[in-house]
Write a protein that holds these residues in place. Structure first.
Motif, short mmCIF file in Angstrom:
data_model
loop_
_atom_site.label_atom_id
_atom_site.label_comp_id
_atom_site.label_asym_id
_atom_site.label_seq_id
_atom_site.Cartn_x
_atom_site.Cartn_y
_atom_site.Cartn_z
N MET A 90 17.28 -55.10 -16.42
CA MET A 90 18.20 -54.81 -17.52
C MET A 90 18.18 -53.34 -17.95
O MET A 90 19.16 -52.84 -18.50
CB MET A 90 17.86 -55.66 -18.74
CG MET A 90 18.13 -57.14 -18.56
SD MET A 90 19.89 -57.46 -18.45
CE MET A 90 19.91 -59.25 -18.34
N LEU A 91 17.05 -52.65 -17.74
CA LEU A 91 16.90 -51.31 -18.32
C LEU A 91 16.84 -50.23 -17.25
O LEU A 91 16.11 -50.35 -16.27
CB LEU A 91 15.62 -51.25 -19.16
CG LEU A 91 15.49 -52.26 -20.30
CD1 LEU A 91 14.12 -52.14 -20.93
CD2 LEU A 91 16.57 -52.05 -21.34
N LYS A 92 17.61 -49.19 -17.46
CA LYS A 92 17.49 -48.01 -16.58
C LYS A 92 16.80 -46.88 -17.34
O LYS A 92 15.99 -46.16 -16.80
CB LYS A 92 18.88 -47.54 -16.16
CG LYS A 92 19.43 -48.29 -14.98
CD LYS A 92 20.46 -47.44 -14.23
CE LYS A 92 20.93 -48.13 -12.97
NZ LYS A 92 21.66 -49.38 -13.29
N ASP A 93 17.14 -46.77 -18.62
CA ASP A 93 16.64 -45.69 -19.46
C ASP A 93 15.17 -45.94 -19.80
O ASP A 93 14.84 -46.91 -20.48
CB ASP A 93 17.50 -45.67 -20.74
CG ASP A 93 17.11 -44.54 -21.64
OD1 ASP A 93 16.13 -43.82 -21.33
OD2 ASP A 93 17.77 -44.37 -22.68
N SER A 94 14.28 -45.05 -19.33
CA SER A 94 12.86 -45.31 -19.51
C SER A 94 12.45 -45.25 -20.98
O SER A 94 11.36 -45.67 -21.34
CB SER A 94 12.02 -44.32 -18.69
OG SER A 94 12.23 -43.01 -19.17
N ASP A 95 13.34 -44.74 -21.83
CA ASP A 95 13.03 -44.72 -23.26
C ASP A 95 12.97 -46.13 -23.85
O ASP A 95 12.41 -46.33 -24.93
CB ASP A 95 14.09 -43.91 -24.02
CG ASP A 95 13.72 -42.43 -24.06
OD1 ASP A 95 12.60 -42.11 -23.63
OD2 ASP A 95 14.56 -41.63 -24.51
N TRP A 96 13.59 -47.09 -23.17
CA TRP A 96 13.56 -48.46 -23.68
C TRP A 96 12.56 -49.35 -22.96
O TRP A 96 12.47 -50.54 -23.24
CB TRP A 96 14.96 -49.10 -23.62
CG TRP A 96 15.88 -48.56 -24.67
CD1 TRP A 96 17.01 -47.84 -24.47
CD2 TRP A 96 15.72 -48.67 -26.09
NE1 TRP A 96 17.57 -47.49 -25.66
CE2 TRP A 96 16.80 -48.00 -26.68
CE3 TRP A 96 14.76 -49.28 -26.91
CZ2 TRP A 96 16.95 -47.91 -28.05
CZ3 TRP A 96 14.90 -49.19 -28.28
CH2 TRP A 96 15.99 -48.51 -28.84
N TYR A 97 11.80 -48.76 -22.01
CA TYR A 97 10.83 -49.55 -21.25
C TYR A 97 9.79 -50.19 -22.17
O TYR A 97 9.35 -49.58 -23.13
CB TYR A 97 10.07 -48.65 -20.28
CG TYR A 97 10.78 -48.33 -18.98
CD1 TYR A 97 12.09 -48.71 -18.77
CD2 TYR A 97 10.11 -47.63 -17.97
CE1 TYR A 97 12.73 -48.40 -17.58
CE2 TYR A 97 10.75 -47.32 -16.79
CZ TYR A 97 12.06 -47.70 -16.59
OH TYR A 97 12.67 -47.39 -15.43
N PRO A 98 9.38 -51.41 -21.81
CA PRO A 98 8.15 -51.94 -22.41
C PRO A 98 6.95 -51.40 -21.63
O PRO A 98 7.12 -50.74 -20.60
CB PRO A 98 8.29 -53.44 -22.21
CG PRO A 98 9.11 -53.58 -20.99
CD PRO A 98 10.02 -52.38 -20.92
N LEU A 99 5.75 -51.69 -22.11
CA LEU A 99 4.53 -51.17 -21.47
C LEU A 99 4.44 -51.53 -19.99
O LEU A 99 4.06 -50.69 -19.16
CB LEU A 99 3.30 -51.72 -22.20
CG LEU A 99 3.00 -51.11 -23.56
CD1 LEU A 99 1.91 -51.92 -24.26
CD2 LEU A 99 2.54 -49.67 -23.41
N THR A 100 4.78 -52.78 -19.67
CA THR A 100 4.62 -53.23 -18.28
C THR A 100 5.43 -52.35 -17.33
O THR A 100 4.92 -51.88 -16.31
CB THR A 100 5.09 -54.68 -18.12
OG1 THR A 100 6.37 -54.81 -18.73
CG2 THR A 100 4.13 -55.64 -18.75
N LEU A 101 6.67 -52.11 -17.70
CA LEU A 101 7.55 -51.32 -16.84
C LEU A 101 7.09 -49.87 -16.80
O LEU A 101 7.16 -49.20 -15.77
CB LEU A 101 8.98 -51.42 -17.39
CG LEU A 101 10.10 -51.47 -16.39
CD1 LEU A 101 9.84 -52.51 -15.32
CD2 LEU A 101 11.41 -51.78 -17.09
#
Lengths: 308, 309
Positions: free
Chosen positions: B244-255
């Motif tokens: 779902m996420l490309k922008d690393s600013d929205w990553y959770p810890l796992t990603l």
């Protein structure tokens, strides 16, 4: 509390006005409504959408058009897909019995009351469940390393040459080990919870009849937790067929051993996000979903029939 | 999942309920502690603990220390504190951002999932309503559908309505926990006496009031259990944010940890294995602490759930 009310309550019920009863009939929806709404959005709509997608095909020339069941035909003849299915099938046949067997043994041991430090065992064996698959795979991945990892350390410390856990031959077993590590405790807890609610009078009766430990386990405990075992098996089967996280993360450490079609789930992911074949990806996902449901259903039927 | 209607079985003994004093025997004969059995089970315990011990030890080593020292013992330098400081400050403190994202996803996602499961489980356990059987069948059927098989269509659908690459894409699917619903349903049918609800209604309480004042307190152990399990699911979620996420600013810890690890594997990328490992340790500590602190509550909730399977 249960014996006090029923007659009075039964007598009161017909006195209510029909309007109020109708309202009461729909009250349940007020509570389950929010769940149902979100469920429709994140489960039913994507499901319907993927069936829709699977009936179309997009080509560079000609755009998207309806192709009926052509995608399904392609999936049924797709060697890459079936290799993945066979791989997770093999994984399931070995990993799930090993994991559930160990979980059952630990649950029985803790339940027997014959362990020193019983609650320490219970919580410690459960802890890996709290570890994210990403962290678990990274840890084991580093430990598997033959150059700088623990395996390499052991090799150089003892002057031996252990087999490489990240080689093509062993990588499936290495993934199986990670999954087993992650979920022994979780399954143990489910089985242990089921063991705890067996009425103690059964054990006393068995004791009077002269039954030993093993007999109590086979005649009382195992039949009593059969339902929990079936549930745990079904969850594990579904988990095996969905295998993605561990191979995907380990892929960076073992690029030659793990291909992007290693498991069916990894395959659908690659098709969709690297291959831009979204219609075919949806088809493969549906076929895999159907296979999963069939296997889960067979497990449930067999599990319920045994000895019933 | 195994039966479509709940089978009535005796409720598990509750500590609060007055019980006849019976000699407590777990197995036939007085269970005598066994050194052999403890040692055998201890093998599984060591297996469960070993990687965690390895992680704990590795988090105390510098990048060079990791390469030169034995995995299961300490290196000469003790770098845990500087590793932690580096993890929090590396790449302008992006780890803190990931941590806050994860907390956001857990509070909204797992909190919401628990709320929906409690409401829904209560409805299934305590009300008869049109379509109840259908709801049950659909939800149970959905458990068997591989959730990840739905991920790609969910992604496409969400990208159509513009939700991908926003926190909503992670939060909304997290709101549904079929297992949580099932657990709450089993738990509620045991924990709430229907007579108590009737009594509240006779006293003039509306449905909402009855739920909050009568039902909710009785559901507390089950709620804690579901909350812990949905928290783990959300905190550990990897696949959903990955697609779902490309922008690393929205990553959770796992990603985020995964991206640090990938960066180390990429040629030319800076190798920060020590930060990956320390970050991993920092990721699991809050969850393990929550499980240890709350174990009294979630265990009683779980054993009620074990009754009717």
């Amino acid at each position: 509390m249960t014996t006090l009310q029923p007659p009075a309550a039964a007598g009161r019920r017909p006195a209510r006005s029909p309007a109020r009863r109708t309202r009461r009939r729909w009250t349940g929806w007020g509570f389950i409504g929010p769940f149902a709404l979100v469920f429709a959005l994140v489960f039913l709509a994507p499901l319907a959408y993927s069936v829709y997608l699977s009936l179309f095909r997009t080509q560079l020339i000609g755009g998207t058009h309806f192709v009926g069941l052509d995608n399904y035909q392609q999936a049924l003849q797709d060697g890459q897909f079936w290799d993945g299915v066979l791989r997770v099938g093999l994984f399931l046949l070995i990993q799930v019995p090993v994991m559930l067997g160990l979980a059952l043994l630990v649950a029985l041991a803790i339940d027997s009351g014959r362990l020193y430090g019983k609650s320490f065992f219970r919580i410690t064996v459960f802890l890996p469940y709290a570890v994210p698959a990403v962290v678990a795979t990274l840890m084991w991945g580093f430990m598997y390393g033959t150059r700088y990892g623990l395996v390499g350390d052991i090799d150089s410390a003892f002057g031996v040459r252990l087999p490489d856990p990240l080689s093509a031959d062993l990588v499936l077993a290495s993934i199986g080990n990670i999954v087993t590590w992650e979920f022994i405790g979780y399954n143990m807890l489910i089985l242990y919870a089921a063991l705890r609610v067996i009425p103690h009078s059964l054990y006393e009766a068995a004791e009077i009849d002269g039954a030993g430990h093993l007999r109590v386990i086979t005649a009382i405990k195992l039949p009593a937790i059969r339902g929990a075992l079936v549930i745990a098996t079904i969850f594990s089967v579904i988990g095996s067929f969905q295998l993605f996280n561990e191979p995907a993360i380990l892929q960076k450490l073992a690029p030659n051993a793990i291909t992007t079609d290693f498991t069916p789930n990894y395959y659908t992911y690659s098709l969709s996000f690297s291959g831009q074949q979204q219609n075919y990806s949806a088809t493969v996902a549906i076929v895999m979903g159907v296979i999963t449901m069939i296997v889960a259903y067979v497990v449930q039927l067999r599990g319920m029939r045994k000895g019933a | 999942m195994t039966t479509s209607t709940p089978v009535r079985r005796p409720a598990p003994p509750r500590p609060a309920a007055p019980r006849l004093r019976t000699p407590r025997r777990h197995t036939p004969g007085r269970p005598r502690r066994s050194v052999l059995l403890t040692a055998l089970t201890g093998v599984v315990l060591v297996y469960s603990l070993l990687p965690l011990v390895w992680l704990l030890i590795s988090a105390t080593k510098s990048q060079e220390g990791l390469a030169r020292s034995f995995g299961l013992w300490f290196d000469g330098d003790f770098d845990l504190w500087s590793n932690i400081a580096d993890t929090f400050t590396y790449q302008d403190g992006v780890f803190v951002r990931w941590l806050l994202n994860t907390v956001l996803y857990v509070v909204v996602g797992a909190g919401g999932a628990t709320l929906l499961a409690v409401l829904g489980g209560y409805a299934l356990a305590k009300f008869d309503f049109p379509g109840k059987k259908a709801v049950f069948a659909v939800v149970i059927g959905a458990v068997a559908v591989p959730a990840t098989a739905l991920a790609v269509p969910t992604f496409l659908l969400f990208s159509k309505i513009g939700l991908t690459d926003t926190p909503w894409a992670v939060v909304v699917p997290s709101l549904i926990s079929p297992f949580g619903l099932y657990l709450m349903w089993v738990f509620a049918s045991e924990a709430i006496p229907t007579e108590l609800m009737e009594a509240a209604r006779i006293d003039g309480a509306g449905e909402v009031r009855t739920f909050f004042r009568v039902a909710l307190p009785l559901l507390a152990p089950g709620t804690v259990t579901v909350l812990l399990f949905t928290t783990v699911a959300t905190w550990n979620n990897y696949f959903l944010p990955l697609i779902m996420l490309k922008d690393s600013d929205w990553y959770p810890l796992t990603l985020g940890l995964d991206s640090w690890n990938k960066q180390a594997q990429t040629s030319g990328g800076e190798t920060v294995t020590n930060l990956v490992l320390t970050g991993s340790l920092l990721t699991i500590v809050p969850l393990i602490a929550a499980f240890l602190l709350l174990q009294k509550y979630w265990r009683s909730g779980l054993s009620a759930g074990g009754v009717k399977e």
